[in-house]
Scaffold this active site. Structure first.
Site, PDB file in Angstrom:
ATOM      1  N   GLY A  11      -9.213  16.189 -29.089  1.00 27.50           N
ATOM      2  CA  GLY A  11     -10.219  15.477 -29.889  1.00 27.50           C
ATOM      3  C   GLY A  11     -10.955  14.443 -29.051  1.00 27.50           C
ATOM      4  O   GLY A  11     -10.345  13.676 -28.332  1.00 27.50           O
ATOM      5  N   ARG A  72      -9.899  22.337 -27.095  1.00 27.26           N
ATOM      6  CA  ARG A  72      -8.450  22.560 -27.158  1.00 27.26           C
ATOM      7  C   ARG A  72      -8.242  23.967 -26.622  1.00 27.26           C
ATOM      8  O   ARG A  72      -8.754  24.924 -27.176  1.00 27.26           O
ATOM      9  CB  ARG A  72      -7.946  22.443 -28.601  1.00 27.26           C
ATOM     10  CG  ARG A  72      -8.088  21.028 -29.145  1.00 27.26           C
ATOM     11  CD  ARG A  72      -7.318  20.853 -30.451  1.00 27.26           C
ATOM     12  NE  ARG A  72      -7.344  19.454 -30.851  1.00 27.26           N
ATOM     13  CZ  ARG A  72      -8.158  18.943 -31.779  1.00 27.26           C
ATOM     14  NH1 ARG A  72      -9.001  19.722 -32.402  1.00 27.26           N
ATOM     15  NH2 ARG A  72      -8.125  17.669 -32.063  1.00 27.26           N
ATOM     16  N   ASP A 103      -0.925  13.875 -25.601  1.00 20.26           N
ATOM     17  CA  ASP A 103       0.313  14.259 -24.906  1.00 20.26           C
ATOM     18  C   ASP A 103       0.418  15.767 -24.665  1.00 20.26           C
ATOM     19  O   ASP A 103       0.944  16.199 -23.642  1.00 20.26           O
ATOM     20  CB  ASP A 103       1.552  13.708 -25.612  1.00 20.26           C
ATOM     21  CG  ASP A 103       1.523  13.962 -27.113  1.00 20.26           C
ATOM     22  OD1 ASP A 103       0.541  14.557 -27.610  1.00 20.26           O
ATOM     23  OD2 ASP A 103       2.483  13.563 -27.783  1.00 20.26           O
ATOM     24  N   THR A 126      -6.894   9.179 -27.848  1.00 24.02           N
ATOM     25  CA  THR A 126      -6.925   9.766 -29.189  1.00 24.02           C
ATOM     26  C   THR A 126      -7.071   8.647 -30.207  1.00 24.02           C
ATOM     27  O   THR A 126      -6.428   7.601 -30.072  1.00 24.02           O
ATOM     28  CB  THR A 126      -5.660  10.590 -29.530  1.00 24.02           C
ATOM     29  OG1 THR A 126      -5.651  10.844 -30.947  1.00 24.02           O
ATOM     30  CG2 THR A 126      -4.365   9.889 -29.166  1.00 24.02           C
ATOM     31  N   ASP A 128      -5.826   8.632 -32.962  1.00 20.02           N
ATOM     32  CA  ASP A 128      -4.605   8.576 -33.772  1.00 20.02           C
ATOM     33  C   ASP A 128      -3.622   7.494 -33.291  1.00 20.02           C
ATOM     34  O   ASP A 128      -2.752   7.074 -34.046  1.00 20.02           O
ATOM     35  CB  ASP A 128      -3.892   9.937 -33.770  1.00 20.02           C
ATOM     36  CG  ASP A 128      -4.790  11.054 -34.283  1.00 20.02           C
ATOM     37  OD1 ASP A 128      -5.790  10.751 -34.954  1.00 20.02           O
ATOM     38  OD2 ASP A 128      -4.492  12.234 -33.996  1.00 20.02           O
ATOM     39  N   ASP A 130      -1.114   7.789 -31.321  1.00 22.70           N
ATOM     40  CA  ASP A 130       0.222   8.344 -31.588  1.00 22.70           C
ATOM     41  C   ASP A 130       0.875   8.909 -30.336  1.00 22.70           C
ATOM     42  O   ASP A 130       1.593   9.907 -30.391  1.00 22.70           O
ATOM     43  CB  ASP A 130       0.117   9.436 -32.668  1.00 22.70           C
ATOM     44  CG  ASP A 130      -0.733  10.615 -32.213  1.00 22.70           C
ATOM     45  OD1 ASP A 130      -1.413  10.511 -31.177  1.00 22.70           O
ATOM     46  OD2 ASP A 130      -0.710  11.661 -32.893  1.00 22.70           O
ATOM     47  N   ARG A 172      -3.832  12.379 -38.171  1.00 23.57           N
ATOM     48  CA  ARG A 172      -2.880  13.501 -38.132  1.00 23.57           C
ATOM     49  C   ARG A 172      -1.579  13.080 -38.823  1.00 23.57           C
ATOM     50  O   ARG A 172      -1.641  12.695 -39.968  1.00 23.57           O
ATOM     51  CB  ARG A 172      -2.640  13.927 -36.684  1.00 23.57           C
ATOM     52  CG  ARG A 172      -2.481  15.417 -36.530  1.00 23.57           C
ATOM     53  CD  ARG A 172      -2.243  15.772 -35.086  1.00 23.57           C
ATOM     54  NE  ARG A 172      -3.474  15.889 -34.334  1.00 23.57           N
ATOM     55  CZ  ARG A 172      -4.238  16.978 -34.295  1.00 23.57           C
ATOM     56  NH1 ARG A 172      -3.871  18.053 -34.950  1.00 23.57           N
ATOM     57  NH2 ARG A 172      -5.343  17.019 -33.603  1.00 23.57           N
TER      58      ARG A 172
HETATM   59  O1  F6P Z   1      -6.364  13.969 -33.048  1.00 25.38           O
HETATM   60  C1  F6P Z   1      -7.590  13.457 -33.429  1.00 25.38           C
HETATM   61  C2  F6P Z   1      -8.014  14.025 -34.749  1.00 25.38           C
HETATM   62  O2  F6P Z   1      -9.268  13.460 -35.068  1.00 25.38           O
HETATM   63  C3  F6P Z   1      -7.027  13.823 -35.892  1.00 25.38           C
HETATM   64  O3  F6P Z   1      -7.076  12.534 -36.442  1.00 25.38           O
HETATM   65  C4  F6P Z   1      -7.460  14.899 -36.853  1.00 25.38           C
HETATM   66  O4  F6P Z   1      -6.408  15.312 -37.670  1.00 25.38           O
HETATM   67  C5  F6P Z   1      -7.891  16.016 -35.923  1.00 25.38           C
HETATM   68  O5  F6P Z   1      -8.178  15.409 -34.660  1.00 25.38           O
HETATM   69  C6  F6P Z   1      -9.091  16.789 -36.384  1.00 25.38           C
HETATM   70  O6  F6P Z   1      -9.277  17.836 -35.520  1.00 25.38           O
HETATM   71  P1  F6P Z   1     -10.606  18.716 -35.467  1.00 25.38           P
HETATM   72  O7  F6P Z   1     -11.655  17.900 -34.786  1.00 25.38           O
HETATM   73  O8  F6P Z   1     -10.212  19.905 -34.664  1.00 25.38           O
HETATM   74  O9  F6P Z   1     -10.986  19.019 -36.880  1.00 25.38           O
END
Ligand code: F6P
Length: 319
Positions: A11, A72, A103, A126, A128, A130, A172
Site C-alpha cells: 500500500g 503487491r 513486513d 504503512t 496501519d 502495524d 487492516r
Molecule cells: O495496508 C494499508 C491498507 O490501506 C490497509 O489499511 C487496508 O486494509 C488495505 O491497505 C487496502 O488495500 P487495497 O489498497 O489493496 O484496497
C-alpha cells in the site's frame, strides 16, 4: 560509482515521494548512482529500472502517493522470478536496494539477499502502523491528519443534525488509526479489533448522556472489527434513540499532501538506510525506536506478531 535502487511495495503512503526525493539527492551526495524500480517487485521482475536524476524528483515533496508506483507482487515469492529479478539488477550493476513497504515485503527481500547477495535496507511504510520493531511507519501522521480533518468535518454536520456518526478507518487488523483518532477527536466510542466489546455495555452511559443534553455522537471503528458499521449505526438508532449515518473513510486516508512530520521522517529513514548500506548493514530494516533509530533483522520485524501498545489501549477506558 556504485549503484543503488529504490522501490515501493504494498500500500502506498504519503511520505513515499519525499523519501524518493531524498533518496536521489542523498545517493548522489554520497557518491552513488540512484536508480528507480517502477511498480514494486513486479517492475523488478519486468526490468522497469531506470537511472534517476535530480529533475525526476523536482516538485514531488508535496505530493502523496509514489512517483515510481507500487504493487503487491505474488511472483516475487517464487524462486524463478527472484532469479530474473537478480539478472535485471545485474544488467544495471545494482547491488543495493532501499525498499519502502511492510513486513511482508521485507521478508521476500531477505530471502532474495540470502539467495543472491543483493543488500537491502527496508523502510517501514504503512498507514496501519502495524510493523513490529518500529514505533513509527512512514505515512501514519499524514493518514491521521486526514482522518482528523474528516472527523472535524463530519462533526459539523453531526452537530447540525443531532446525529450519531459511525466512521470507519483503515488499519487492516490493527486498531492504531482508529484509537489515536478517537482519542484526539473527542469520540464517544471507539471499537478496535484488539479489544472485545459488547454494545450493550455502552447503552446506559449513552442514554444518560442523551438525557443530560448530548446532541450527537462520534463513533470511530476500525475496519478490522468483526461487525459491519451499519449494524452499529442501527444500534444507535434502536437502542440509543438517535438518527445515525455511516461514513467509510476508505482510500482517502492513503493520499494527500505529506505532513511536515512525514517529510522529516522520510528524510531520516532514507539517510539512515543509505548510511547503513554503505556501512556494514546487509539485510536489515531501519526502525524508529523509543531510544532512536536502530537497524533490526527480519526476524525482529517480520517474525514477531505486532501488538498495539497496551498503555494506548488502556486509554479507551477514559473515552
Ligand atoms: O495496508 C494499508 C491498507 O490501506 C490497509 O489499511 C487496508 O486494509 C488495505 O491497505 C487496502 O488495500 P487495497 O489498497 O489493496 O484496497
Amino acid at each position: 560509482m556504485k549503484n543503488i535502487a529504490i522501490l515501493c511495495s504494498g500500500g502506498d503512503v504519503s511520505g513515499m515521494n519525499p523519501a524518493i526525493k531524498h533518496f536521489v539527492e542523498y545517493a548522489y551526495a554520497r557518491g552513488l548512482t540512484p536508480y528507480f524500480i517502477y511498480d514494486g517487485y513486479e517492475g523488478l521482475i519486468e526490468n522497469r529500472i531506470e537511472k534517476a536524476t535530480y529533475q525526476d524528483v523536482a516538485g514531488i515533496i508535496n505530493r502523496g502517493g509514489t512517483k515510481i508506483g507500487s504493487a503487491r507482487s505474488k511472483r516475487f515469492t517464487q524462486k524463478e522470478f527472484r532469479a530474473i529479478a537478480k539478472q535485471n539488477l545485474d544488467t544495471h550493476n545494482i547491488d543495493m536496494l532501499v525498499v519502502l513497504g511492510g513486513d511482508g515485503s521485507f521478508r521476500g527481500l531477505d530471502v532474495f539477499y540470502k539467495e543472491h547477495g543483493i543488500k537491502f535496507c527496508g523502510i517501514p511504510s504503512t498507514i496501519d502502523n502495524d510493523i513490529s520493531g518500529t514505533e513509527y511507519c512512514l505515512g501514519v501522521d499524514t493518514a491521521l491528519n486526514i482522518i482528523k480533518n474528516s472527523i472535524d468535518a463530519l462533526r459539523d454536520t453531526a452537530a447540525s443534525f443531532s446525529r450519531a456518526f459511525v466512521i470507519e478507518t483503515m488499519g487492516r487488523d490493527c486498531g492504531y488509526l482508529a484509537l489515536i483518532s478517537a482519542l484526539t477527536s473527542g469520540a464517544e466510542l471507539c471499537l478496535i479489533p484488539e479489544v472485545d466489546y459488547n454494545l450493550k455495555d455502552f447503552e446506559e452511559k449513552f442514554k444518560r448522556q442523551r438525557a443530560q443534553g448530548r446532541k450527537y455522537f462520534i463513533a470511530i471503528v476500525s475496519e478490522g472489527i468483526k461487525q459491519d458499521p451499519r449494524e452499529i449505526a442501527q444500534w444507535f438508532e434502536e437502542s440509543i434513540g438517535i438518527e445515525s449515518r455511516v461514513t467509510i473513510l476508505g482510500h482517502v486516508q492513503r493520499g494527500g499532501n505529506p505532513t511536515t512530520y512525514d517529510r522529516l521522517m522520510a528524510y531520516k529513514f532514507v539517510s539512515h538506510a543509505i548510511n547503513g548500506l554503505l556501512g556494514d548493514k546487509t539485510n536489515s530494516v531501519i526502525c524508529c525506536t523509543k531510544s532512536g533509530f536502530a537497524f533490526k533483522s527480519i526476524e525482529e520485524v517480520a517474525g514477531v506478531k505486532h501488538r498495539l501498545d497496551t498503555e494506548l489501549i488502556s486509554c479507551l477506558e477514559m473515552l
